[in-house]
Design a protein around this motif. Structure first.
Motif, mmCIF file in Angstrom:
data_model
loop_
_atom_site.group_PDB
_atom_site.id
_atom_site.type_symbol
_atom_site.label_atom_id
_atom_site.label_comp_id
_atom_site.label_asym_id
_atom_site.label_seq_id
_atom_site.Cartn_x
_atom_site.Cartn_y
_atom_site.Cartn_z
ATOM 1 N N MET A 151 -2.112 0.785 -4.562
ATOM 2 C CA MET A 151 -1.345 -0.424 -4.341
ATOM 3 C C MET A 151 -0.209 -0.477 -5.339
ATOM 4 O O MET A 151 -0.409 -0.315 -6.539
ATOM 5 C CB MET A 151 -2.241 -1.652 -4.543
ATOM 6 N N LEU A 152 0.995 -0.707 -4.825
ATOM 7 C CA LEU A 152 2.124 -0.892 -5.723
ATOM 8 C C LEU A 152 2.261 -2.393 -5.966
ATOM 9 O O LEU A 152 2.439 -3.170 -5.024
ATOM 10 C CB LEU A 152 3.381 -0.331 -5.070
ATOM 11 N N HIS A 153 2.134 -2.768 -7.231
ATOM 12 C CA HIS A 153 2.216 -4.194 -7.562
ATOM 13 C C HIS A 153 3.676 -4.572 -7.734
ATOM 14 O O HIS A 153 4.247 -4.345 -8.785
ATOM 15 C CB HIS A 153 1.438 -4.489 -8.835
ATOM 16 N N ALA A 154 4.277 -5.105 -6.665
ATOM 17 C CA ALA A 154 5.704 -5.421 -6.729
ATOM 18 C C ALA A 154 5.936 -6.778 -7.375
ATOM 19 O O ALA A 154 6.837 -6.941 -8.189
ATOM 20 C CB ALA A 154 6.316 -5.376 -5.337
ATOM 21 N N VAL A 155 5.139 -7.758 -6.999
ATOM 22 C CA VAL A 155 5.271 -9.092 -7.584
ATOM 23 C C VAL A 155 3.882 -9.524 -8.060
ATOM 24 O O VAL A 155 2.920 -9.464 -7.306
ATOM 25 C CB VAL A 155 5.820 -10.105 -6.552
ATOM 26 N N SER A 193 16.348 -3.076 -11.736
ATOM 27 C CA SER A 193 16.089 -2.606 -10.387
ATOM 28 C C SER A 193 14.605 -2.342 -10.192
ATOM 29 O O SER A 193 13.960 -1.725 -11.026
ATOM 30 C CB SER A 193 16.887 -1.329 -10.174
ATOM 31 N N GLY A 194 14.065 -2.826 -9.091
ATOM 32 C CA GLY A 194 12.671 -2.560 -8.769
ATOM 33 C C GLY A 194 11.694 -3.527 -9.404
ATOM 34 O O GLY A 194 10.492 -3.340 -9.298
ATOM 35 N N CYS A 195 12.189 -4.592 -10.046
ATOM 36 C CA CYS A 195 11.243 -5.493 -10.695
ATOM 37 C C CYS A 195 10.711 -6.537 -9.725
ATOM 38 O O CYS A 195 9.904 -7.374 -10.097
ATOM 39 C CB CYS A 195 11.869 -6.162 -11.911
ATOM 40 N N PRO A 234 0.849 -1.194 0.000
ATOM 41 C CA PRO A 234 0.000 0.000 0.000
ATOM 42 C C PRO A 234 0.884 1.244 0.000
ATOM 43 O O PRO A 234 1.844 1.334 0.773
ATOM 44 C CB PRO A 234 -0.786 -0.110 1.308
ATOM 45 N N ILE A 235 0.606 2.158 -0.901
ATOM 46 C CA ILE A 235 1.376 3.399 -0.973
ATOM 47 C C ILE A 235 0.396 4.527 -0.710
ATOM 48 O O ILE A 235 -0.612 4.630 -1.397
ATOM 49 C CB ILE A 235 1.970 3.592 -2.387
ATOM 50 N N SER A 236 0.672 5.353 0.282
ATOM 51 C CA SER A 236 -0.270 6.441 0.509
ATOM 52 C C SER A 236 -0.055 7.507 -0.542
ATOM 53 O O SER A 236 1.063 7.958 -0.769
ATOM 54 C CB SER A 236 -0.112 7.005 1.913
ATOM 55 N N LYS A 262 12.673 -8.588 -7.488
ATOM 56 C CA LYS A 262 13.532 -9.738 -7.183
ATOM 57 C C LYS A 262 13.710 -9.915 -5.684
ATOM 58 O O LYS A 262 13.482 -10.998 -5.143
ATOM 59 C CB LYS A 262 14.918 -9.550 -7.835
ATOM 60 N N SER A 263 14.088 -8.839 -5.016
ATOM 61 C CA SER A 263 14.318 -8.954 -3.566
ATOM 62 C C SER A 263 13.031 -9.262 -2.831
ATOM 63 O O SER A 263 13.033 -10.018 -1.862
ATOM 64 C CB SER A 263 14.922 -7.668 -3.016
ATOM 65 N N THR A 264 11.934 -8.681 -3.289
ATOM 66 C CA THR A 264 10.657 -8.935 -2.629
ATOM 67 C C THR A 264 10.315 -10.420 -2.702
ATOM 68 O O THR A 264 9.860 -11.020 -1.729
ATOM 69 C CB THR A 264 9.551 -8.091 -3.282
HETATM 70 N N1 LIG Z 1 8.427 -2.238 2.001
HETATM 71 C C1 LIG Z 1 8.063 -1.697 0.827
HETATM 72 N N2 LIG Z 1 7.086 -0.758 0.764
HETATM 73 C C2 LIG Z 1 6.705 -0.228 -0.398
HETATM 74 N N3 LIG Z 1 7.232 -0.547 -1.589
HETATM 75 C C3 LIG Z 1 8.198 -1.464 -1.617
HETATM 76 C C4 LIG Z 1 8.678 -2.072 -0.411
HETATM 77 N N4 LIG Z 1 9.670 -2.942 -0.733
HETATM 78 C C5 LIG Z 1 9.799 -2.871 -2.074
HETATM 79 N N5 LIG Z 1 8.933 -1.990 -2.605
HETATM 80 C C6 LIG Z 1 8.760 -1.681 -4.027
HETATM 81 O O1 LIG Z 1 8.538 -2.896 -4.685
HETATM 82 C C7 LIG Z 1 9.203 -2.922 -5.950
HETATM 83 C C8 LIG Z 1 10.099 -4.131 -6.030
HETATM 84 O O2 LIG Z 1 11.167 -3.968 -5.102
HETATM 85 P P1 LIG Z 1 12.363 -5.003 -4.960
HETATM 86 O O3 LIG Z 1 13.200 -4.542 -3.828
HETATM 87 O O4 LIG Z 1 11.844 -6.370 -4.894
HETATM 88 O O5 LIG Z 1 13.154 -4.791 -6.311
HETATM 89 P P2 LIG Z 1 14.483 -5.511 -6.807
HETATM 90 O O6 LIG Z 1 14.127 -6.233 -8.033
HETATM 91 O O7 LIG Z 1 15.092 -6.281 -5.712
HETATM 92 O O8 LIG Z 1 15.381 -4.277 -7.171
HETATM 93 P P3 LIG Z 1 16.949 -4.056 -6.977
HETATM 94 O O9 LIG Z 1 17.614 -4.708 -8.121
HETATM 95 O O10 LIG Z 1 17.075 -2.559 -7.037
HETATM 96 O O11 LIG Z 1 17.322 -4.608 -5.658
HETATM 97 C C9 LIG Z 1 9.918 -1.597 -6.064
HETATM 98 O O12 LIG Z 1 9.141 -0.734 -6.848
HETATM 99 C C10 LIG Z 1 10.006 -1.108 -4.645
HETATM 100 O O13 LIG Z 1 10.006 0.292 -4.628
#
Ligand SMILES: Nc1ncnc2c1ncn2[C@@H]1O[C@H](COP(=O)(O)OP(=O)(O)OP(=O)(O)O)[C@@H](O)[C@H]1O
Ligand SMILES: Nc1ncnc2c1ncn2[C@@H]1O[C@H](COP(=O)(O)OP(=O)(O)OP(=O)(O)O)[C@@H](O)[C@H]1O
Ligand SMILES: [Mg+2]
Ligand SMILES: [Mg+2]
Lengths: 320, 273, 303
Positions: free
Chosen positions: A29-33, A52-54, A16-18, A56-58
């Motif tokens: 809602m930010l669709h991260a995955v 970056s930001g796609c 959730p993004i305010s 992966k870490s999530t």
């Molecule tokens: N705790 C959070 N709250 C809000 N948004 C988040 C949060 N964690 C990640 N995001 C958003 O989710 C998306 C995916 O983030 P993620 O960290 O998984 O990217 P990534 O693929 O690991 O990028 P990088 O290569 O830069 O590490 C991004 O747009 C990020 O801004």
């Protein structure tokens, strides 16, 4: 048929993004995955690449239990690893561990190597001092350090040595799966090779399964068995390392590969060959995006599906 | 890392206060309360009474030495209470977030909006005068800055790899907070506590001056000032020396705090290659 | 014979520790950059690449200080130049792009204004004129919709766009020398490729010489004609790019080149163990004793 070691089914994570409005108005809602599925077999190295930001870490954090998935299922040996009925931190710790990107931030500056390795062992029921010391010694040798290093503090080590300690810490509980989030990108170029070699040796010796996140495609090619290409929360292409690197199908994968600054390529080919234009067609169906324009992360992606185009080689196409 | 002149001055002054307080029973030439002698009241400083005597004929020097005990006790105990409250609230708020964080934030803001002396006065009004209630009052007053610092340090430490690693290794939340986060934010907390000692000494003086703190006849720098009120024209030394003691000890604590902060500032440290 | 544009002669630089003590960081670095040439500096982290570039820009801050040596720019020693003159050169004749564009741009001012400022400052243009030139400059670094983008603040742009703005600012006054310190390390691979291509093309077009600092050998190979390898404050090897990659002579260079997996080598030769630099180098402390500086090519600077 045995269940794969790790199975991820239709994983969704939304944040959730305010928005600008007061009182939570305009909360988006930010669709991260957006619906990721894959499996990891015993002894395999699976890599996730993407910009970056796609997400992966999530994805990795969800598997580690540090991020609650919005939807979807994660199973370890057939048992759920997230959601209701999930095991506690203690059991999960023995299944999945992680090696962090930044060796400077990933060790507690106020803990000696011995105490950062001994504490998890004690936590997990080892009480005999001799056994703990024995395990620490074996682990330090495994990662190429000596037992004398145990009494030192992180600031007394170089970046490469710190990363070895980080690896030792991840392996001390003998997990089966190790998540590697950019394991070498924060290291000086000249010592990356040592860590890559070490990771490959340990994988073979201990039968580890790696889930590696990296944007360095040459490292990915060197280490992986299979590769997932991620683009804005979705897998756009999936295949063995050979398929991905020798016959990339998705335009985004091609762009990624074309963009790698490789000395060989730079010195031998006068101009980067434009492999983005002559994209093959699959049954007349189009790609949703070629990865050149950023889609809106606040809406769910258009419907599409992963289509098999070869043995264990899949690519995402718009829904027919 | 080089520590400046100010730091050493602060250390020196603080050490002076500690020595005075700890050694008072041995080095003081008189008894602070019993050696009252109306015959020798309001004597100016001389060889016997270094800082002169007060209206009851008690040696001001002796009373200042014993007053240091009060100031130190007040400074240390109130800051220990402050730090415990501030760290506990701030660290848990930063770590857990959510409604607890909102609640703690709201409470902190309310505390910051009330002038601390007024708050302490209110507490003292409920608990009555005396040293124990003074300690409680000052201990409950100044934790909001510590809390804010603890919260923001926790927020940044929480995303450090080693905290995440501890989570993946199966550590419980409290264990992570106490073994991974707390030791790494002790620096700023210590600085806050040292700086807070200065303001606690001042508040003690103010409350005692208002008659709510240390009760006569026992000496505290603030209550000595109260007694000196009427004498300021006749016997200025009765006011000057306690005032100077307050000034120098507060200066000492603040310089020490500033010095500690500078020495803990990452910009002042060379990065490890 | 052409005179070098930048001629660094045995530069010694260190950290002042107290009054007389001095911890050396650069121990006699010398190299030349010809007009229009792209020169790459690679080397271990902490070997002194960034401090070299800061010394050229005259931006060294206490406790760092040059202890001896010369930095000749068009024959003029920058180290003895008055501060005023140095300020006139900086941004105008010598420009720099940093690794993290966000920290180098002013967050409170629009990017158009920041670029325009370069023209006002160095070319005595009026603000109106400068504003138009700024939009042209943005267009030249291929920012889409330059007139709209000029009104953006840095935080409203992606990392790649911000780096383009930095490049536009750096190249605004057509400098003779552009210093780029790891300009693409913070960027994604695809964006990095575009930014690199941009730097390469713009500098070739305008005849700008480049001092390009990077730890990525691939990036260096795709941009630079000549490469210097630094180790522990010394330039241990220097050669034409091609020759350096084909026949590295210094042990550290050999280790560096062997340490990286090469794209495509796994499918050709199978997975081979990467070269461990410590197995090549027996004694790191002896590394700076040998130096291989290849003379400049035939068509280059033969006197
Ligand atoms: N705790 C959070 N709250 C809000 N948004 C988040 C949060 N964690 C990640 N995001 C958003 O989710 C998306 C995916 O983030 P993620 O960290 O998984 O990217 P990534 O693929 O690991 O990028 P990088 O290569 O830069 O590490 C991004 O747009 C990020 O801004
Ligand atoms: N302000 C400073 N004070 C003290 N030492 C410094 C300072 N700045 C740099 N150094 C030291 O100078 C050496 C060279 O630093 P420099 O930043 O030039 O390295 P680099 O080659 O650019 O490395 P990297 O690849 O990590 O950017 C390092 O050992 C560094 O610790
Ligand atoms: Mg990430
Ligand atoms: Mg640098």
């Amino acid at each position: 048929m045995t269940a794969p070691l790790l199975q991820v089914d239709d994983l969704h994570v939304r944040f959730p993004i305010s928005g600008g409005g007061l009182l939570g108005r305009g909360r988006r809602m930010l669709h991260a995955v957006n619906g990721i599925s894959f499996s990891l077999a015993k002894g395999e190295c699976l890599s996730i690449v993407g910009e970056s930001g796609c997400g992966k870490s999530t994805t990795a954090l969800s598997i580690l239990g540090l991020q609650e998935p919005t939807e979807g299922m994660i199973r370890y040996r057939g048992l759920p690893l997230a959601g209701p009925g999930a095991p506690g931190r203690m059991q999960r710790a023995k299944a999945v561990q992680m090696v962090f990107q930044d060796p400077y931030a990933s060790l507690n500056p106020r803990q000696s190597v011995r105490s950062s390795l001994a504490a998890p062992l004690r936590l997990h029921g080892f009480t005999a001092g001799s056994e703990i010391d024995g395990r620490i010694e074996v682990m330090l040798k495994n990662v190429g350090l000596t037992p004398e290093h145990a009494n030192r503090y992180p600031h007394e080590f170089s970046g490469g040595q710190r990363q070895r300690i980080g690896i030792a810490r991840a392996l001390i509980l003998e997990p089966e799966i190790v998540v590697l989030d950019e394991p070498v990108s924060a290291l000086d170029v000249s010592i990356r090779a040592q860590i890559i070699n070490l990771l490959l040796d340990l994988q073979e010796k201990l039968g580890l399964s790696y889930l590696m996140i990296s944007h360095d495609l040459s490292v990915v090619e060197h280490m992986s068995d299979r590769v997932l290409v991620m683009y804005f929360g979705q897998i756009v292409e999936e295949g063995g390392w050979r398929e991905i690197f020798e016959a990339p199908a998705h335009p985004y994968t091609r762009r990624l590969i074309a963009a790698i600054p490789d000395p060989e390529k730079a010195l031998n080919t006068a101009e980067l060959q434009d492999c983005v234009s002559d994209v093959p067609q699959f049954a007349g169906r189009s790609f949703i995006s070629d990865g050149s324009t950023a889609p809106d992360v606040f809406t769910a992606p258009a419907p599409s599906e992963l289509v098999e185009i070869g043995a264990s080689h899949k690519v995402r196409l718009a829904s027919a | 890392m080089r520590l400046g002149f100010n730091f050493w001055l602060g250390t020196g002054l603080t050490a002076l206060v500690i020595f005075a307080g700890v050694l008072a029973p041995w080095i003081a030439p008189f008894d602070p309360v019993l050696d009252a002698d109306l015959m020798s009241s309001e004597l100016p400083p001389d060889a016997t009474f270094w800082f002169g005597t007060d209206a009851q004929g008690r040696d001001v020097y002796t009373r200042i030495l014993f007053g240091a005990q009060i100031s130190l006790t007040v400074g240390i105990v109130s800051q220990v209470i402050n730090s415990i409250i501030g760290v506990t609230l701030g660290m848990t708020a930063g770590y857990w977030g959510g409604w607890w964080d909102d609640l703690v934030n709201g409470l902190t803001n309310v505390m910051l909006a009330i002038p601390s002396l007024i708050f302490a006065l209110a507490v003292m009004a409920v608990l009555g005068p005396g040293l124990p209630s003074l300690l409680v009052a000052l201990g409950l007053t100044n934790w909001s800055w510590t809390c804010r610092i603890a919260r923001s340090s926790t927020l940044s430490l929480k995303s450090q790899g080693y905290v995440q690693a501890a989570q993946t290794l199966g550590y419980g939340d409290l264990r992570i907070m106490f073994t991974q986060i707390l030791p790494n934010m002790m620096g700023p907390i210590l600085v806050m506590a040292t700086l807070g000692m200065g303001s606690a000494v001042l508040s003690e003086a103010a409350l005692s001056f208002l008659g709510l703190g240390i009760q006569p006849p026992f000496p505290s720098w603030g209550s000595m000032l109260t007694d000196a009120r009427q004498l300021i024209q006749l016997a200025p030394w009765v006011a000057i020396f306690p005032g100077l003691a307050i000034f120098l000890s507060v200066l000492g604590f603040n310089l020490l705090g500033d010095g500690l902060r500078d020495s803990l500032d990452p910009h002042m440290r060379t990065r490890k290659p | 014979m052409t005179a070098p544009l930048l001629d660094i002669r045995s530069l010694h630089l260190g950290v002042a520790l107290g009054r007389s003590a001095h911890h050396p960081l650069l121990k006699g670095v010398s190299f030349q950059i010809m007009p229009g040439e792209a020169y790459g500096l690679v080397g271990e982290s902490g070997s002194g690449k960034s401090v070299t570039s800061l010394a050229v820009m005259g931006l060294l801050k206490r406790p760092l200080a040059v202890s001896s040596g010369e930095i000749l720019f068009k024959g003029q020693n920058l180290l003895t130049l008055p501060k005023r003159e140095m300020r006139r050169l900086r941004g105008n004749r010598i420009a720099m792009i940093f690794q993290e564009p966000m920290t180098a741009l002013n967050p409170l001012s629009t990017v158009g204004r920041q670029i325009a400022e370069m023209f006002v400052l160095h070319q005595d243009k009026s603000w109106n004129e400068a504003q138009k030139l700024a939009i042209d400059a943005l267009a030249s670094v291929r920012v889409p919709n330059p007139d709209r983008r000029a009104k953006n603040y840095p935080h409203q742009m992606s990392g790649g766009l911000r780096q383009r703005v930095m490049i536009a600012m750096a190249l605004a006054c057509n400098p003779d020398l552009l210093i780029a310190d790891e300009p693409t390390t913070a960027l994604d691979v695809t964006v990095q490729a575009e930014v690199l291509r941009l730097i390469k093309e713009l500098c070739a077009e305008r005849g700008t010489a480049v001092l390009f600092i990077s730890h990525d050998l691939g990036v260096i190979a795709s941009i630079c004609q000549r490469v210097g390898v630094m180790y522990a404050g010394c330039l241990v090897e220097e050669n034409e790019t091609r020759a350096l990659f084909d026949t590295p002579r210094h042990d550290y260079t050999k280790g560096l080149l062997g340490a990286l997996p090469r794209l495509g080598s796994r499918s050709q030769h199978g997975r081979q163990r990467l070269v461990d630099i410590d197995s090549i180098i027996a004694d790191r402390s002896k590394l700076t004793e040998t130096r291989f500086i290849a003379p400049r090519g035939i068509e280059g600077s033969q006197p």
